[in-house]
Design a protein around this motif. Sequence first.
Motif, mmCIF file in Angstrom:
data_model
loop_
_atom_site.group_PDB
_atom_site.id
_atom_site.type_symbol
_atom_site.label_atom_id
_atom_site.label_comp_id
_atom_site.label_asym_id
_atom_site.label_seq_id
_atom_site.Cartn_x
_atom_site.Cartn_y
_atom_site.Cartn_z
ATOM 1 N N GLU A 54 0.820 -1.218 0.000
ATOM 2 C CA GLU A 54 0.000 0.000 0.000
ATOM 3 C C GLU A 54 0.848 1.261 0.000
ATOM 4 N N ASN A 55 2.152 1.119 0.234
ATOM 5 C CA ASN A 55 3.054 2.266 0.230
ATOM 6 C C ASN A 55 3.711 2.486 -1.129
ATOM 7 N N ILE A 56 3.344 1.675 -2.116
ATOM 8 C CA ILE A 56 4.045 1.718 -3.399
ATOM 9 C C ILE A 56 3.124 2.186 -4.518
ATOM 10 N N ASP A 57 3.617 3.156 -5.291
ATOM 11 C CA ASP A 57 3.006 3.562 -6.556
ATOM 12 C C ASP A 57 4.007 3.274 -7.667
ATOM 13 N N MET A 58 3.526 2.716 -8.775
ATOM 14 C CA MET A 58 4.462 2.352 -9.842
ATOM 15 C C MET A 58 3.880 2.637 -11.213
ATOM 16 N N GLU A 59 4.735 3.140 -12.095
ATOM 17 C CA GLU A 59 4.425 3.271 -13.518
ATOM 18 C C GLU A 59 5.558 2.604 -14.291
ATOM 19 N N LEU A 60 5.198 1.688 -15.155
ATOM 20 C CA LEU A 60 6.192 0.943 -15.915
ATOM 21 C C LEU A 60 5.739 0.840 -17.367
ATOM 22 N N LYS A 61 6.620 1.232 -18.282
ATOM 23 C CA LYS A 61 6.310 1.158 -19.708
ATOM 24 C C LYS A 61 7.342 0.274 -20.394
ATOM 25 N N ILE A 62 6.852 -0.753 -21.079
ATOM 26 C CA ILE A 62 7.721 -1.690 -21.787
ATOM 27 C C ILE A 62 7.308 -1.737 -23.253
ATOM 28 N N LYS A 63 8.299 -1.545 -24.122
ATOM 29 C CA LYS A 63 8.046 -1.662 -25.559
ATOM 30 C C LYS A 63 8.976 -2.742 -26.110
ATOM 31 N N LEU A 64 8.375 -3.799 -26.668
ATOM 32 C CA LEU A 64 9.123 -4.914 -27.233
ATOM 33 C C LEU A 64 8.891 -4.994 -28.728
ATOM 34 N N SER A 65 9.948 -5.344 -29.447
ATOM 35 C CA SER A 65 9.718 -5.623 -30.866
ATOM 36 C C SER A 65 8.833 -6.853 -30.972
ATOM 37 N N ALA A 66 8.090 -6.950 -32.071
ATOM 38 C CA ALA A 66 7.209 -8.112 -32.268
ATOM 39 C C ALA A 66 8.010 -9.407 -32.262
ATOM 40 N N GLU A 67 9.271 -9.341 -32.747
ATOM 41 C CA GLU A 67 10.117 -10.532 -32.801
ATOM 42 C C GLU A 67 10.520 -11.000 -31.400
ATOM 43 N N ILE A 68 10.903 -10.056 -30.526
ATOM 44 C CA ILE A 68 11.267 -10.426 -29.152
ATOM 45 C C ILE A 68 10.046 -10.957 -28.405
ATOM 46 N N TYR A 69 8.917 -10.309 -28.602
ATOM 47 C CA TYR A 69 7.689 -10.743 -27.937
ATOM 48 C C TYR A 69 7.330 -12.179 -28.336
ATOM 49 N N ALA A 70 7.449 -12.475 -29.623
ATOM 50 C CA ALA A 70 7.148 -13.830 -30.093
ATOM 51 C C ALA A 70 8.125 -14.845 -29.501
ATOM 52 N N GLU A 71 9.387 -14.440 -29.376
ATOM 53 C CA GLU A 71 10.401 -15.329 -28.800
ATOM 54 C C GLU A 71 10.085 -15.622 -27.332
ATOM 55 N N LEU A 72 9.627 -14.597 -26.620
ATOM 56 C CA LEU A 72 9.266 -14.780 -25.212
ATOM 57 C C LEU A 72 8.069 -15.714 -25.064
ATOM 58 N N LEU A 73 7.075 -15.527 -25.889
ATOM 59 C CA LEU A 73 5.892 -16.391 -25.828
ATOM 60 C C LEU A 73 6.253 -17.843 -26.110
ATOM 61 N N ASP A 74 7.219 -18.024 -26.991
ATOM 62 C CA ASP A 74 7.590 -19.382 -27.403
ATOM 63 C C ASP A 74 8.513 -20.066 -26.397
#
Length: 456
Positions: free
Chosen positions: A398-418
């Motif tokens: 409850e003491n933490i506020d967070m903003e996180l933005k991640i941008k992945l290439s479609a190729e890296i994203y596909a590799e992660l899913l696989d």
Amino acid sequence: MKKSVILVAILITAISLLPIVGNSFMKTTIDERLLELKGYGLETKRDEASSNYLNSSRHFEFFLKDSQAFTDFLRNYSQKQIPPYVNAMVAGALIGVDVEYGNLPFAKQLSVEIYPLELSPNFADSLKDYDIDFYKFVDGLLKSKSVAYHINYNMINKNFDGFIKDLNENYAFKDGAKLSLDVSGAIFKGKGRIVAPDRISSSIKRINFNVQDGKTNLTLNMLGLSGSSNFESANTYLSSADLASLELSMSASDENLSFEALKIKVNVSSNAQGDKVELDSKSSAKEFSFRSSQGDVKIQNFRSDFALDGLDKAAFEKLTHLASRANNAQSVDKELFESAIDLIAKGLEIKIPELSVNNVALNGSRNLKGFELRSDIRVIEDKDLISKINISPILASENIDMELKIKLSAEIYAELLDGVPLTSVIENYAKQDGENVVFNITFKDEKLRINEKIVR
């Protein structure tokens, strides 16, 4: 005429006495420093002096009688904890020092050569048990002053410069293993006290280390290492380092591993001029390469920017003091933990303005392009934080506020899913943005959202 002759005689006499006065001043100054060294655990075993009209020199041999006092002294000027085993490595070591100086009062520059003469008895006995011939080889290096640190120090303006003697040695063990070490072009300059300078810069042209025993070959190569630091206080400083190239490789009968890096840059700063402390670290590298029998990975144009803001100054100084003073990590675990929680409880902000890579290549052919990450995490001040953590760490959320933005290439994203288990779970939260996949993650009021969708 007679008065003029007397005045000239007095002047000549005064000038002729200058080297004697200068020698006396330098001797007194050095003797004062010797008294200081006794308080740091060093005992003078030999003190030999020689002098002529214009120049003087002294040779000292110091026995490290109290290694604990010596490491305590070093901790006063170190932000890092000195490992306990250092005591055993240096206790009883013999250190030689040669000092040369001019006798004229206005020429107050010292030329100092520092070199180890004998290993500590414990360390020497360990080497003898391991390989008596290797011990003799190391002992011979020390006796010949092959390992030496040279300093030119101006006692008026406190400027100094110097170098570490080049070292290029090879050794063949009886079992056929070979060792080589090459350290060259190590120079430095700065201003202030030698152990705690106001500023210092240094560079090393090359470090090469190699060990091979027929079956295994281990190599470390570093080229173009340089760095500089400016210190206003223990917690206000700016440091930077550059490395042209690094190569670490190991080859064996069943595996070949290697890591290479090109054009690494690191900048670290700390600002504690107000009642808060700000820490910042920036780094970059043109290229990282990992190679093994399982495959190759090449990362190009890596950049990172990390910052800690709003740290309570008193709590931060207490934590760093405890960390630098710790001899046995287990004995101070509880105190360090409580001090760290106290620092966090005062509130802070963790920022990552940039963590990015331009391209990731697999096995020399598959270009996966890159990724970017940016985040801002705020820990809200809470004097009851330690109590919450003791009850249940989840209460601290409850003491933490967070903003996180991640941008992945479609190729890296596909590799992660696989390739990574459970990443398919987040597929429902992914957002397409052209050729990239974006995740805008927030945590506020104990609710986690990904691209505006609440994660349950």
